[in-house]
Scaffold this active site. Structure first.
Site, short mmCIF file in Angstrom:
data_model
loop_
_atom_site.label_atom_id
_atom_site.label_comp_id
_atom_site.label_asym_id
_atom_site.label_seq_id
_atom_site.Cartn_x
_atom_site.Cartn_y
_atom_site.Cartn_z
CG ASP A 60 -14.52 28.25 -8.43
OD1 ASP A 60 -15.15 27.19 -8.47
OD2 ASP A 60 -13.30 28.33 -8.64
CG ASP A 394 -9.56 27.72 -8.85
OD1 ASP A 394 -9.84 26.51 -8.72
OD2 ASP A 394 -10.43 28.59 -9.07
#
Length: 569
Positions: A60, A394
């Site tokens: 990420d 997300d």
């Protein structure tokens, strides 16, 4: 072992003009290079060491940059980009850094040709306007109520994440959570979807990933005040929420009480007991089954509440109290004297306290119309749960963006290639020196499909040349009669195989809001860094090179910033 620290030594003397601009470009490019390999389904992972010696494995972009410590101001600005992108749309944190770094890298040639940064900025902003227009033509609407299509969209956007191996679990959790907290504001108005306030993630180690679920209500880490005497399970509870204490207010430090007789002390105690008894009577008049307060609840108040058959929870967090209020339709009351029947929450179907592991959790679930929810994550360890939470964040960001702006674009770099081709065609209409920076924006956009090729081991030059020719051969650059992007403009890179594939057939889509926000943020940040022509440090040098001060040779010789950046343990 200390956390990895990126040390970027800069001269403490004043840096001006082209030297400052080239230094900023080099710093931004190196930040982009750090996370370039984390883009796409075949992304590499980064191992992060924190200050306590803990290890985090993630791809990420925002999580990686959050753990890196940089000293160069331009590098700090790039890291802020990722945080901004994460807060705004919750996705595209890696793409925005790569794009901004590429745009700054391509502007280096213009700086060396003595083109003024203002001219470069004009060309970039003019290109940005045309990029947004081209993306508008490529976008097409989506039905938010079509669950299968929505799941496909969310699954596509988190296909690069760790949780992809567990199938569509994260996509289902994210979609359920977003649709639960969604609150319509009326026809013609955008709905409110506040996942930060009303979708709480509860991580409980143990169990399996498949045990994760979205509750039709909320949970919090609390037990009733008197476990043995207060009910822990209540069906269809009447819930009263307070943000005032249920205990006698003690005097301040300056309070003095003189007691002349023994009976006076008994009178004081009786007054306190009468006040608490009166307060509990006011509460009991509305027949609540559960009282939740954000402040304290004295033993005497608990005694009176127990006699009335009322369960109580004390010292609740304000955020949790707000979620309970939304879930069961209650209103938080500030004083017991102000309680009204309409303040009582009756929307919950069940209140239950359950022991999970070594801790007690209270559940207010089976709500009729919950506008708040809790997402329970189960996993083997805390490290796994932390990564699952990042992936879920997300996924919820993607689902939220589609609900707020139900338009889609083809993924896999198809949009970037289509827009790049459109800019190269319209560049001839731009007069003067601005034409070069205008075309550079189109070239910079190609970095996304190119990086996807690199990360899955494909032949970059052949694949990019073939993809470029297919977009050039596509007739026009707008939308077809069916509202979808025309054939040719949906061709992109399959991130798993590295082959050129029609994204429409593959079912790889991206939210319109994420794509536009990514490109806008990248262009605007690149322009912002280009317009810096003076870096003045107010810090004094203390100590030698080991203390973070630059070597004399670095100052005198004006070495490139690249040579001054090092990853140190």
């Amino acid at each position: 072992m200390q956390a990895p620290v990126m040390v970027l030594n800069t001269s403490t003397r004043r840096e001006t003009g082209r030297r400052a601009q080239l230094g900023n470009i080099a710093a931004a490019k190196q930040v982009a290079d750090i996370i370039r390999t984390t883009l796409g389904p075949r992304a590499m992972l980064k191992m992060l060491l924190d200050a306590q010696g803990g290890i985090v494995l993630t791809n990420d972009g925002n999580a990686i940059l959050r753990e890196i410590d940089v000293s160069h101001p331009a590098a700090k600005s790039m890291i802020e980009l990722s945080r901004t992108q994460d807060e705004e749309v919750g996705d595209g944190t890696t793409s925005v850094i790569i794009l901004a770094g590429e745009m700054l890298h391509l502007s280096e040639q213009f700086i060396e040709k003595h083109i003024h940064p203002t001219v470069i900025a004009r060309g970039y902003f003019r290109a940005l306007d045309d990029v947004v227009k081209a993306i508008d033509k490529l976008s097409f609407p989506v039905d938010v109520e079509d669950r299968t299509q929505m799941l496909n969209i969310v699954q596509t956007c988190i296909g690069t994440k760790f949780t992809n191996r567990f199938g569509p679990i994260m996509a289902e959790l994210a979609l359920d959570a977003v649709l639960t907290v969604r609150q319509d504001k009326g026809e013609g108005r955008q709905p409110e979807v506040d996942i930060k306030k009303y979708a709480k993630v509860e991580k409980i180690p143990g169990g399996d990933i498949t045990d994760c679920r979205v509750l039709k209500g909320v949970m919090f880490n609390k037990d009733v005040v008197v476990p043995g005497r207060m009910a822990r399970t209540i069906k269809n509870p009447r819930i009263l929420l307070l943000d005032c204490p249920l205990e006698y207010k003690k005097g301040e430090n300056q309070t003095n009480v003189e007691i002349m007789k023994e009976e006076d002390w008994a009178t004081l105690l009786q007054m306190e007991e009468d006040w608490i008894a009166n307060t509990v009577e006011q509460i009991a008049a509305f027949k609540p089954d559960l009282v939740i307060t954000e402040k304290g609840c004295s033993d005497l108040a608990c005694h009176f509440l127990t006699k009335k058959g009322i369960s109580a929870i004390r010292r609740m967090r304000k955020t949790d109290n707000n979620r309970v209020a939304r879930a069961c339709g209650a209103t938080i009351v500030h004083r017991p004297e102000e309680i009204q029947e309409s303040d009582i929450g009756t929307g919950a179907g069940l209140f239950e306290v359950t022991k999970i592991g070594d801790e007690f959790f209270a559940f207010v679930v089976d709500c009729a119309d919950p506008k708040a929810c809790s997402i329970v994550l189960r996993g083997a360890s805390k490290d796994v749960l932390n990564e699952v939470e990042r992936n879920l964040h997300d996924a919820m960001g993607v689902a939220r963006n589609v609900v707020l702006d139900p338009r889609l674009l083809p993924g896999g770099g198809a949009v970037e290639m289509a827009v790049s081709h459109a800019l190269s065609e319209s560049a001839s209409s731009v007069s003067g020196v601005e034409q070069w920076p205008y075309k550079a924006v189109g070239e910079a956009l190609e970095v996304i499909p190119r990086t996807l090729c690199q990360n899955c081991g494909a032949n970059v030059i052949r694949t990019m040349t073939k993809l470029r020719s297919q977009h050039a051969a596509a007739s026009g650059s707008g939308a077809g009669s069916d509202g979808t992007a025309r054939d040719g403009h949906t061709m992109g890179i399959d991130g798993n195989t590295g082959e050129i594939t029609d994204m429409k057939q593959l079912g790889v889509w991206e939210p319109y809001a994420v794509k536009v926000q990514t490109i806008k943020t990248a262009v605007e940040s690149a322009v912002l860094l280009l317009r810096i022509d003076d870096i003045v440090s107010g810090l004094k040098n203390k100590g030698g090179p080991g203390m973070g001060a630059p070597k004399k040779s670095q100052i005198d010789d004006g070495e490139n910033v690249d040579s001054n950046m090092a990853l140190a343990e």
